[in-house]
Enzyme design. Structure first.
Site, PDB file in Angstrom:
ATOM      1  N   SER A 139      12.112 -11.388 -29.131  1.00 50.18           N
ATOM      2  CA  SER A 139      11.748  -9.976 -29.252  1.00 50.18           C
ATOM      3  C   SER A 139      12.875  -9.189 -28.605  1.00 50.18           C
ATOM      4  O   SER A 139      13.603  -9.731 -27.761  1.00 50.18           O
ATOM      5  CB  SER A 139      10.451  -9.718 -28.481  1.00 50.18           C
ATOM      6  OG  SER A 139      10.237  -8.330 -28.318  1.00 50.18           O
ATOM      7  N   TYR A 152       5.249  -9.323 -20.538  1.00 45.51           N
ATOM      8  CA  TYR A 152       5.704  -9.735 -21.869  1.00 45.51           C
ATOM      9  C   TYR A 152       7.221  -9.909 -21.892  1.00 45.51           C
ATOM     10  O   TYR A 152       7.749 -10.876 -22.453  1.00 45.51           O
ATOM     11  CB  TYR A 152       5.251  -8.685 -22.884  1.00 45.51           C
ATOM     12  CG  TYR A 152       5.619  -8.969 -24.315  1.00 45.51           C
ATOM     13  CD1 TYR A 152       5.159 -10.105 -24.969  1.00 45.51           C
ATOM     14  CD2 TYR A 152       6.418  -8.078 -25.035  1.00 45.51           C
ATOM     15  CE1 TYR A 152       5.494 -10.355 -26.304  1.00 45.51           C
ATOM     16  CE2 TYR A 152       6.754  -8.318 -26.361  1.00 45.51           C
ATOM     17  CZ  TYR A 152       6.293  -9.461 -26.986  1.00 45.51           C
ATOM     18  OH  TYR A 152       6.627  -9.695 -28.303  1.00 45.51           O
TER      19      TYR A 152
END
Ligand code: 8X3
Length: 254
Positions: A139, A152
């Site tokens: 990501s 995250y």
């Protein structure tokens, strides 16, 4: 039955979003796709859809954090062309001061240890294929941080480091390691899962953004990277919507 020589691609988290789109696209590109996810009904339905379209798919219910189950799954493969480590996701968007350690633990387990389990278990088959590809869906969160993202971001940094380090360690073997780092992607589940079903909070993530990426946009990059000639290693591909200049700079028309 797959035709002899049909390359096999294993996709984790294939029950929805980027995983499902990747399964459809790799199947259309000529791979026999093996769909894995915890939700058996979903991957079975997707495998049926892919087979009805004239391509080849099978479904295998699997939790990537269950190492014994992953090892058992891996025994089915003497050789393997592609492993797409897509299973993962975010839980919560709380500041460091108040984030839930249980969310952090779970995110590390799925995004990092899940990828580690699958990669370790399938690396012998990927090597035996003579031209193996490991894809890690990280990501943009694995490359820079943002407020409320620490749990995250930390997990996706873990996934990124796994990919980078593996590439160093296995150089000289016939396996390449590709990291795809998507920015804002609007899928059915990513933001809803992150905010535990709170549709209003989930909608805010994409509010006013003309065209967030779709799961198909990302699957297209995965498929493109996997179908380059084997000596071409796309080390890292960062893909964002045009409206997102960075994790913290998004153009919104509100
Ligand atoms: C998703 C990107 O910006 O929500 O992997 O962290 S972001």
């Amino acid at each position: 039955m797959s035709a002899p020589g049909t390359p096999i691609a294993v996709i984790t988290g294939a029950s929805s979003g980027i995983g499902a789109a990747t399964a459809r696209q790799l199947a259309a590109a000529g791979y026999r796709v093996v769909l894995t996810a915890r939700r058996k009904d979903r991957i079975e339905a997707l495998a049926a859809e892919i087979n009805e379209a004239g391509h080849q798919a099978t479904a295998y219910a699997l939790d990537v954090t269950d190492r014994a189950a992953v090892d058992d799954f891996a025994t089915a493969f003497r050789t393997l062309a592609v492993l797409v480590n897509n299973a993962g996701g975010a839980l919560g968007a709380d500041p460091v001061a108040t984030g839930d350690p249980e969310d952090w633990r779970r995110m590390y387990e799925v995004n990092v240890l899940g990828t580690l389990n699958m990669t370790q278990a399938l690396l012998p088959a990927l090597t035996a294929s003579g031209d193996g590809t490991v894809v890690v869906l990280s990501s943009t969160a694995g490359h820079s941080t943002y407020e409320g993202g620490a749990g995250y971001v930390a997990a996706k940094n873990g996934a990124r480091v796994l990919a980078e380090t593996l590439r160093l360690e296995i150089v000289g073997t016939p396996v390449r390691v590709i990291e795809i780092a998507p920015g804002m992607v609007k899928t059915d589940e990513f933001a809803t899962t992150r905010f535990r079903g709170d549709a209003e909070k989930a909608a805010k993530v994409y509010a006013g953004v003309a065209e967030p990426l779709t799961a198909d946009d990302v699957a297209d990059t995965v498929t493109w990277a996997c179908t380059r000639p084997p000596h071409v290693n796309i080390d890292l591909l960062v893909v964002r919507p045009r409206a997102q200049a960075s994790n913290t700079k998004v153009h919104r028309e509100l």
